[in-house]
Design a protein around this motif. Structure first.
Motif, PDB file in Angstrom:
ATOM      1  N   ALA A 279       0.811  -1.224   0.000  1.00 50.58           N
ATOM      2  CA  ALA A 279       0.000   0.000   0.000  1.00 50.58           C
ATOM      3  C   ALA A 279       0.842   1.271   0.000  1.00 50.58           C
ATOM      4  O   ALA A 279       0.623   2.183  -0.792  1.00 50.58           O
ATOM      5  CB  ALA A 279      -0.952  -0.013   1.192  1.00 50.58           C
ATOM      6  N   SER A 280       1.842   1.342   0.884  1.00 57.18           N
ATOM      7  CA  SER A 280       2.624   2.576   0.999  1.00 57.18           C
ATOM      8  C   SER A 280       3.436   2.849  -0.259  1.00 57.18           C
ATOM      9  O   SER A 280       3.435   3.959  -0.793  1.00 57.18           O
ATOM     10  CB  SER A 280       3.552   2.497   2.213  1.00 57.18           C
ATOM     11  N   SER A 281       4.131   1.829  -0.756  1.00 58.82           N
ATOM     12  CA  SER A 281       4.940   2.037  -1.962  1.00 58.82           C
ATOM     13  C   SER A 281       4.057   2.300  -3.168  1.00 58.82           C
ATOM     14  O   SER A 281       4.402   3.096  -4.055  1.00 58.82           O
ATOM     15  CB  SER A 281       5.849   0.832  -2.211  1.00 58.82           C
ATOM     16  N   PHE A 282       2.886   1.645  -3.237  1.00 59.69           N
ATOM     17  CA  PHE A 282       1.979   1.891  -4.346  1.00 59.69           C
ATOM     18  C   PHE A 282       1.497   3.339  -4.337  1.00 59.69           C
ATOM     19  O   PHE A 282       1.434   3.992  -5.372  1.00 59.69           O
ATOM     20  CB  PHE A 282       0.771   0.965  -4.264  1.00 59.69           C
ATOM     21  N   LEU A 283       1.162   3.846  -3.165  1.00 59.90           N
ATOM     22  CA  LEU A 283       0.699   5.233  -3.085  1.00 59.90           C
ATOM     23  C   LEU A 283       1.834   6.211  -3.366  1.00 59.90           C
ATOM     24  O   LEU A 283       1.594   7.320  -3.856  1.00 59.90           O
ATOM     25  CB  LEU A 283       0.077   5.498  -1.717  1.00 59.90           C
ATOM     26  N   GLY A 284       3.066   5.821  -3.086  1.00 59.42           N
ATOM     27  CA  GLY A 284       4.199   6.652  -3.481  1.00 59.42           C
ATOM     28  C   GLY A 284       4.259   6.822  -4.985  1.00 59.42           C
ATOM     29  O   GLY A 284       4.553   7.915  -5.495  1.00 59.42           O
ATOM     30  N   LEU A 331       7.113  14.162  -0.577  1.00 62.16           N
ATOM     31  CA  LEU A 331       6.616  15.290   0.210  1.00 62.16           C
ATOM     32  C   LEU A 331       5.087  15.250   0.328  1.00 62.16           C
ATOM     33  O   LEU A 331       4.529  15.473   1.411  1.00 62.16           O
ATOM     34  CB  LEU A 331       7.066  16.601  -0.427  1.00 62.16           C
ATOM     35  N   LEU A 332       4.406  14.945  -0.768  1.00 57.23           N
ATOM     36  CA  LEU A 332       2.949  14.881  -0.719  1.00 57.23           C
ATOM     37  C   LEU A 332       2.474  13.698   0.121  1.00 57.23           C
ATOM     38  O   LEU A 332       1.429  13.777   0.780  1.00 57.23           O
ATOM     39  CB  LEU A 332       2.374  14.798  -2.131  1.00 57.23           C
ATOM     40  N   MET A 333       3.238  12.605   0.108  1.00 57.14           N
ATOM     41  CA  MET A 333       2.896  11.478   0.983  1.00 57.14           C
ATOM     42  C   MET A 333       2.932  11.922   2.443  1.00 57.14           C
ATOM     43  O   MET A 333       2.063  11.556   3.243  1.00 57.14           O
ATOM     44  CB  MET A 333       3.882  10.339   0.749  1.00 57.14           C
ATOM     45  N   ARG A 334       3.944  12.724   2.797  1.00 58.36           N
ATOM     46  CA  ARG A 334       4.040  13.205   4.174  1.00 58.36           C
ATOM     47  C   ARG A 334       2.912  14.190   4.482  1.00 58.36           C
ATOM     48  O   ARG A 334       2.263  14.108   5.535  1.00 58.36           O
ATOM     49  CB  ARG A 334       5.406  13.875   4.410  1.00 58.36           C
ATOM     50  N   ARG A 335       2.679  15.123   3.581  1.00 55.65           N
ATOM     51  CA  ARG A 335       1.627  16.112   3.817  1.00 55.65           C
ATOM     52  C   ARG A 335       0.249  15.468   3.921  1.00 55.65           C
ATOM     53  O   ARG A 335      -0.617  15.951   4.649  1.00 55.65           O
ATOM     54  CB  ARG A 335       1.646  17.159   2.704  1.00 55.65           C
ATOM     55  N   ALA A 336       0.054  14.374   3.197  1.00 62.32           N
ATOM     56  CA  ALA A 336      -1.230  13.683   3.228  1.00 62.32           C
ATOM     57  C   ALA A 336      -1.374  12.781   4.443  1.00 62.32           C
ATOM     58  O   ALA A 336      -2.443  12.193   4.653  1.00 62.32           O
ATOM     59  CB  ALA A 336      -1.411  12.865   1.954  1.00 62.32           C
ATOM     60  N   PHE A 344       9.482   9.734   5.936  1.00 58.27           N
ATOM     61  CA  PHE A 344       9.884  10.750   4.967  1.00 58.27           C
ATOM     62  C   PHE A 344      11.395  10.901   4.951  1.00 58.27           C
ATOM     63  O   PHE A 344      12.022  10.958   3.880  1.00 58.27           O
ATOM     64  CB  PHE A 344       9.213  12.080   5.316  1.00 58.27           C
ATOM     65  N   ALA A 345      12.004  10.937   6.137  1.00 55.51           N
ATOM     66  CA  ALA A 345      13.459  11.054   6.225  1.00 55.51           C
ATOM     67  C   ALA A 345      14.139   9.851   5.601  1.00 55.51           C
ATOM     68  O   ALA A 345      15.156   9.978   4.896  1.00 55.51           O
ATOM     69  CB  ALA A 345      13.879  11.204   7.682  1.00 55.51           C
ATOM     70  N   TRP A 599       6.798  23.235   6.495  1.00 56.52           N
ATOM     71  CA  TRP A 599       7.291  22.493   5.336  1.00 56.52           C
ATOM     72  C   TRP A 599       6.469  21.235   5.071  1.00 56.52           C
ATOM     73  O   TRP A 599       6.043  20.972   3.941  1.00 56.52           O
ATOM     74  CB  TRP A 599       8.758  22.138   5.584  1.00 56.52           C
ATOM     75  N   LEU A 600       6.192  20.452   6.104  1.00 61.33           N
ATOM     76  CA  LEU A 600       5.648  19.116   5.924  1.00 61.33           C
ATOM     77  C   LEU A 600       4.160  18.983   6.228  1.00 61.33           C
ATOM     78  O   LEU A 600       3.581  17.923   5.982  1.00 61.33           O
ATOM     79  CB  LEU A 600       6.420  18.119   6.801  1.00 61.33           C
ATOM     80  N   SER A 601       3.537  20.005   6.751  1.00 61.51           N
ATOM     81  CA  SER A 601       2.126  19.886   7.103  1.00 61.51           C
ATOM     82  C   SER A 601       1.243  19.964   5.859  1.00 61.51           C
ATOM     83  O   SER A 601       1.638  20.487   4.814  1.00 61.51           O
ATOM     84  CB  SER A 601       1.735  20.987   8.080  1.00 61.51           C
TER      85      SER A 601
END
Length: 605
Positions: A279-284, A331-336, A344-345, A599-601
């Motif tokens: 799921a995570s890599s697919f959404l990336g 970045l969008l994965m983190r913001r979402a 993210f790091a 930055w990340l919100s």
């Protein structure tokens, strides 16, 4: 994919030229074949030059799609057989026609991904350049394609092509749009929702062909919805999606190949992993490819416009087109809220280490790396290259440039990369005017209100080969660079294949490492290290754990039939990881916490 498309009002304007008609059926899907017919009418006198593409939108290397085409026949308007000459491996010249030519051929397709096509009893996954012949001189003509599904299959069609009253018949305004419009024919699950901006409303669709659960699909769709919103927040508006839709075409099945490939109003997403497991890599990948709807599909470098389907397409701006998109993917994965600060790091770590420590920076800068795309972007070759020493992916280097620029703009210029991307969009993407690298520098000068800064940044990090001071910049947001394996001794990265005689080196060794300095290279066999036979991975692990960086050990290896011996000095593992300060027991200052939050919100709240 291609810029300068007609406005929506013109899409439905009467066409004076006869359309090109395609018909596709799958009587032998079990053996990965399609039967395709294409009819050209009002053909001018002289040979009709029919071709298979050699390149595909979103790809930069040559792909000889003609190799999967056979049983080619041609008839005229009365059904009489026509003579076919072969001017080259990817062309068919049809002679003696009466103004109408119908070509029929069989396509073999067993590689479902973003570049090729895949056909079996479960689906037909079609990348158009890998599937359809076309004719020179008729590329501006409208197109109609009819899909004939296998009897009893229940297949539906998902594509960005213009729909008609028949759910299996679609149209395209010209060849460029047709070849940029992949199609999935299967019994897929469909989810859709509405989004809107000041220009209107659009339908976003997920066509999911997988064996995953409903719960996994709903989680995937929920993440996709959040990523769509975060991407729109960067640019302030959606692209003008043709026909009012954008479609994610997803195949997560054991018999497909991992890939993500953007198109003008759709994207291909494929993996052999299950929907539940990735799921995570697919959404990336979803995040990356959807960002391309702005950056690459409409914000296009001059080298990719117009796109040439008969040659490799060269651009020096892929560090921006692909690299900045890669940065925003994470970045969008983190913001979402799909990943946290630690994840993210972690996604930054390999990119940063590669740019900091790869010897390839001595050979090219980001522009030069972009020029290597035709040789590396899913390019097929049998000879060994020295890319481990001479190439850094423009995805990787460009993402690090984007990271550095974002943090620098925030720290020193009271703006950010979002503002820069919006400005590039307004000047070039929204108007679909291709850009040059000089254009990108000029816009940076405007956004930062500092032409000297913009010139220096591009001179050092785009045209030049310097690495940004990432450690200092990350510290502003409460992240640190730390050794991934502190104090670990190594003789350098090497890909090894263990056997009865020793460890065979299967790729070139890396410049500057102890192995390289000892003369060990591709195909050599390391027989002994520190007096121990190198027949298993645990031998290497034991030797390295027994020593410290700076220790010397003896190495014995066979090179081109001769046994060589050398003394090498072990080095410390250079690889770094990006970590939040909290992870290493440090507290964030109020300034760092505020910087990171800004930055990340999420930007949709």
């Amino acid at each position: 994919m291609l810029a300068f498309y007609l406005t929506l009002a013109l899409f439905f304007a009467p066409q004076s030229a006869s359309p090109v008609l395609y018909e596709v059926s799958f009587p032998n899907a079990v053996h990965h074949e399609a039967e395709i017919r294409v009819t050209f009418s009002e053909v001018p006198a002289g040979p009709l030059e029919v071709r298979m593409s050699r390149s595909s939108p979103g790809r930069y290397a040559i792909h000889e799609f003609a190799k999967n085409v056979y049983s080619v026949k041609a008839v005229d308007g009365q059904g009489a057989a026509l003579r076919i000459d072969r001017p080259d491996p990817y062309g068919w010249d049809v002679m003696g026609h009466d103004g109408t030519v119908t070509i029929s051929y069989t396509l073999f397709a067993d590689h479902a991904d973003g570049t090729y096509s895949g056909i079996d009893e479960t689906h037909a996954h079609l990348n158009m350049p890998a599937t359809f012949m076309w004719a020179r001189g008729m590329t501006d003509r409208p197109i109609r394609v009819t899909f004939r599904r296998p009897v009893g299959s229940g297949w539906k069609a998902a594509t960005q092509l213009a729909p008609t009253a028949n759910p299996l018949i679609f149209t395209a305004r010209d060849l460029d749009y047709f070849l940029d419009s992949p199609a999935e024919l299967s019994d897929f699950e469909l989810r859709e929702w509405q989004v809107a901006d000041q220009s209107g409303e659009y339908t976003i669709r997920v066509a999911m062909h997988s064996r995953g659960s409903d719960a996994a699909l709903e989680e995937y769709v929920d993440g996709t919805m959040r990523l769509v919103e975060e991407a729109q927040a960067v640019f302030g508006e959606y692209p003008r999606f043709d026909y009012g839709t954008y479609t994610f075409i997803a195949d997560y099945l054991p018999w497909v190949y991992g890939d993500g490939m953007e198109h003008r109003n759709s994207t291909i997403l494929a993996s052999s992993r299950t929907l539940e497991s990735g799921a995570s890599s697919f959404l990336g990948t979803v995040s990356h490819e959807f960002f391309h709807a702005w950056n690459v599909e409409r914000i296009r470098p001059v080298g990719l416009e117009p796109f040439d389907f008969e040659r490799a397409n060269l651009s020096g701006a892929l560090w921006f087109a692909e690299g900045f998109t890669s940065y925003y993917g994470g970045l969008l994965m983190r913001r979402a809220g799909i990943i946290d600060d630690r994840d993210f790091a972690r996604r930054l770590s390999d990119r940063v280490s590669t740019v900091l420590f790869s010897p390839a920076r001595d050979y090219y800068g980001p522009v030069g790396m972009s020029h290597q795309a035709p040789f590396v972007d899913e390019a097929r070759h049998v000879d060994v290259t020295n890319g481990d020493n001479t190439f850094i992916s423009y995805y990787t280097w460009g993402a690090v440039i984007a990271l550095a620029l974002d943090l620098t703009l925030r720290a020193e210029h009271d703006t950010d990369l979002d503002a820069y991307m919006r400005a590039v969009w307004q000047r070039h993407g929204a108007k679909e005017v291709p850009y040059t690298i000089t254009d990108l520098e000029r816009i940076l000068a405007e956004v930062s209100n500092d032409a000297v800064f913009a010139w220096r940044f591009f001179d050092n990090y785009v045209h030049g080969q310097e690495a940004p001071d990432i450690e200092t910049l990350l510290a502003l947001a409460g992240f640190a660079l730390r050794p991934a394996r502190p104090g670990e001794a190594t003789f350098g990265w090497a890909e090894l294949e263990y056997g009865e005689r020793g460890a065979r080196v299967t790729r070139p060794t890396i410049i500057g490492t102890p192995l390289y300095e000892a003369g060990v290279d591709h195909r050599d066999v390391i027989l002994q290290l520190d007096g121990r036979p190198m027949m298993a991975p645990d031998v290497l692990e034991f030797v390295m754990k027994s020593h410290q960086p700076g220790d010397t050990v003896e190495i014995e290896f066979e090179s081109r039939g001769a046994v060589e011996r050398a003394t090498i000095t072990l080095m410390e593992n250079q690889w770094m990881r990006v970590v939040p300060l909290e992870e290493v027991g440090m507290e964030l200052s109020a300034e760092q916490r505020a910087f990171r939050g800004d930055w990340l919100s999420s930007k949709t709240e």
